[in-house]
Design an enzyme around this catalytic site. Sequence first.
Site, PDB file in Angstrom:
ATOM      1  N   GLY A 239       5.738 -10.672  56.102  1.00  0.00           N
ATOM      2  CA  GLY A 239       6.746 -11.753  56.164  1.00  0.00           C
ATOM      3  C   GLY A 239       6.427 -13.018  56.767  1.00  0.00           C
ATOM      4  O   GLY A 239       7.075 -13.816  56.653  1.00  0.00           O
ATOM      5  N   ARG A 277       1.781 -12.985  51.409  1.00  0.00           N
ATOM      6  CA  ARG A 277       1.741 -14.334  51.129  1.00  0.00           C
ATOM      7  C   ARG A 277       0.818 -15.097  52.156  1.00  0.00           C
ATOM      8  O   ARG A 277       0.196 -16.170  51.623  1.00  0.00           O
ATOM      9  CB  ARG A 277       3.302 -14.954  51.526  1.00  0.00           C
ATOM     10  CG  ARG A 277       3.430 -16.235  51.153  1.00  0.00           C
ATOM     11  CD  ARG A 277       5.018 -16.730  51.471  1.00  0.00           C
ATOM     12  NE  ARG A 277       6.032 -15.752  51.452  1.00  0.00           N
ATOM     13  CZ  ARG A 277       6.695 -15.886  49.997  1.00  0.00           C
ATOM     14  NH1 ARG A 277       6.742 -16.737  49.273  1.00  0.00           N
ATOM     15  NH2 ARG A 277       7.777 -14.832  50.038  1.00  0.00           N
ATOM     16  N   ARG A 313       9.287 -18.276  40.744  1.00  0.00           N
ATOM     17  CA  ARG A 313       9.869 -18.479  41.970  1.00  0.00           C
ATOM     18  C   ARG A 313      10.937 -19.704  41.947  1.00  0.00           C
ATOM     19  O   ARG A 313      12.076 -19.448  42.630  1.00  0.00           O
ATOM     20  CB  ARG A 313       8.783 -18.707  43.269  1.00  0.00           C
ATOM     21  CG  ARG A 313       7.646 -17.482  43.345  1.00  0.00           C
ATOM     22  CD  ARG A 313       6.943 -17.726  44.539  1.00  0.00           C
ATOM     23  NE  ARG A 313       7.726 -17.414  45.698  1.00  0.00           N
ATOM     24  CZ  ARG A 313       7.936 -18.422  46.311  1.00  0.00           C
ATOM     25  NH1 ARG A 313       7.810 -19.713  46.186  1.00  0.00           N
ATOM     26  NH2 ARG A 313       8.739 -17.886  47.453  1.00  0.00           N
ATOM     27  N   CYS A 343      13.463 -21.105  26.737  1.00  0.00           N
ATOM     28  CA  CYS A 343      14.797 -21.709  26.266  1.00  0.00           C
ATOM     29  C   CYS A 343      15.681 -21.130  27.336  1.00  0.00           C
ATOM     30  O   CYS A 343      16.628 -20.346  26.979  1.00  0.00           O
ATOM     31  CB  CYS A 343      14.977 -20.898  24.856  1.00  0.00           C
ATOM     32  SG  CYS A 343      13.681 -21.372  23.508  1.00  0.00           S
TER      33      CYS A 343
HETATM   34  N1  LLP Z   1       5.396  -5.024  53.308  1.00  0.00           N
HETATM   35  C1  LLP Z   1       6.714  -4.765  52.596  1.00  0.00           C
HETATM   36  C2  LLP Z   1       7.107  -3.495  52.830  1.00  0.00           C
HETATM   37  C3  LLP Z   1       7.115  -5.759  51.621  1.00  0.00           C
HETATM   38  O1  LLP Z   1       8.371  -5.334  51.069  1.00  0.00           O
HETATM   39  C4  LLP Z   1       6.486  -6.941  51.679  1.00  0.00           C
HETATM   40  C5  LLP Z   1       7.266  -8.119  50.579  1.00  0.00           C
HETATM   41  C6  LLP Z   1       5.530  -7.409  52.361  1.00  0.00           C
HETATM   42  C7  LLP Z   1       4.997  -6.340  53.050  1.00  0.00           C
HETATM   43  C8  LLP Z   1       4.678  -8.521  52.348  1.00  0.00           C
HETATM   44  O2  LLP Z   1       5.687  -9.637  52.678  1.00  0.00           O
HETATM   45  P1  LLP Z   1       4.650 -11.183  52.698  1.00  0.00           P
HETATM   46  O3  LLP Z   1       3.746 -10.924  53.972  1.00  0.00           O
HETATM   47  O4  LLP Z   1       4.135 -11.480  51.392  1.00  0.00           O
HETATM   48  O5  LLP Z   1       5.866 -12.176  52.869  1.00  0.00           O
HETATM   49  N2  LLP Z   1       8.612 -12.559  45.543  1.00  0.00           N
HETATM   50  C9  LLP Z   1       9.248 -13.075  46.813  1.00  0.00           C
HETATM   51  C10 LLP Z   1       8.622 -12.215  47.984  1.00  0.00           C
HETATM   52  C11 LLP Z   1       9.141 -10.865  47.847  1.00  0.00           C
HETATM   53  C12 LLP Z   1       8.591 -10.033  49.257  1.00  0.00           C
HETATM   54  C13 LLP Z   1       8.552  -8.538  48.949  1.00  0.00           C
HETATM   55  N3  LLP Z   1       8.170  -7.752  49.906  1.00  0.00           N
HETATM   56  C14 LLP Z   1       8.561 -14.411  46.697  1.00  0.00           C
HETATM   57  O6  LLP Z   1       8.194 -15.005  45.586  1.00  0.00           O
HETATM   58  O7  LLP Z   1       8.987 -15.348  47.606  1.00  0.00           O
END
Ligand code: LLP
Length: 413
Positions: A239, A277, A313, A343
């Site tokens: 996150g 991320r 995104r 489109c």
């Molecule tokens: N752990 C779990 C259980 C998750 O569901 C996620 C992301 C992460 C870790 C990793 O989170 P991060 O560190 O990447 O924030 N497609 C969206 C983001 C979806 C995230 C879903 N879960 C975007 O493009 O912003």
Amino acid sequence: MSSFSEENGELYCEGIPLRDLARKFGTPLYVYSKSVIQENCRQFISSFSEHSTEICYAVKANYNLTILKTIFELGLGADVVSQGEFERSLKAGVSPTKIVFSGVGKNKGEIERAVDVGIAAINVESLSELLLIKKIAEEKRKIVSINLRVNPNINVKTNPYIATGLYQTKFGIADELITEMLHHLKAHPLIQIHGLACHIGSQITELHSFEKAAVRLKELAFQLKELGYPISRVDMGGGLGISYKKDELAPSIAQYGETLLKIWRGSPFKLYLEPGRAIVGAAGGLLTEVIHCKQNRERHFTIVDAAMNDLIRPCLYEAYHDIVPVIAKKGTPLVTDIVGPVCETGDFLGLRRSLTPLETGDLLFVKTAGAYGSTMSSNYNTRVRSAEVLVSGKGVEVIRRRETLSELWQQEI
Ligand code: LLP
């Protein structure tokens, strides 16, 4: 850290001109910097080095095999959410004992595979899932390690589609129901409840949200310990947000580490993290070429060869990605919408951007697209997905070749 730099009005990745990459590999093209990925991994490792911590990279952020291999070689584990991600991670060389399996809808086959291989933990999200795991463990007579994913009901400042820590979302088990749920398992010989997990959302830039979640998890972990459950791990999920705009401040990995360690330092729990991320987001971007420019009465459009199928995104979350010319041009800036050939009016990469006038053949770079770019791409409009290259001090590697058109209908009858 960024290895994308501008010199004399031209953009480079680790010293290689993006213009050369476009010429050699075509566009649209995902370009990643290996040293940024490695540096971010090292930052996570060093920021948590004083406490026993397993950093399980969230494979969904970017699951290219070479990128996974780069990350696993530095000692990180994997957080997976499907059998596909699980198999990819094994193929890229991670040890199964460093894999955590998250997700609200793991099916029987996926759980069986994880149980057969033997992983660090299945993060359980419901009673229904727990009972299925119990059944599978009994059928296979195998010990299964689990964490219970807690929903701590924490509101975070991010796009609502990626906020996952509130009761109104489908994720986790409401914190107040955890002890009740454990009664279903009391001292089951095959189910080892190692810990608690949570993931409150993605692209979070306010550290106090993580702190709040950690405080709640710690309270619950000690509560369960007192009840006699051998809780020894806490998984704080992923996150951590990154900066997409120049004026958008995101905490550093070190500050994130300090925030979590303030809570967990000296505790008996091994810490698990699932960053995605923060490891790959700033390490990549999407290189695209201008196809046409046009003016429709009051609005100006720059039509490029990358589209919502390459990077969804902006359209899905109204996400902002900085878009810059690969070679700076002179002229009075013009406000333009940077759109793709798909489109749909929602097919844009950036709206109302002020750029010096562009023309057919000019190159643009969509920055900070290393996470959830390529992995969320599709073949919509029967477009081939972008190729991907990894740039390192040693040169450039094609890590995913461009699809061919005939591959797009190969599986169809
Ligand atoms: N752990 C779990 C259980 C998750 O569901 C996620 C992301 C992460 C870790 C990793 O989170 P991060 O560190 O990447 O924030 N497609 C969206 C983001 C979806 C995230 C879903 N879960 C975007 O493009 O912003």
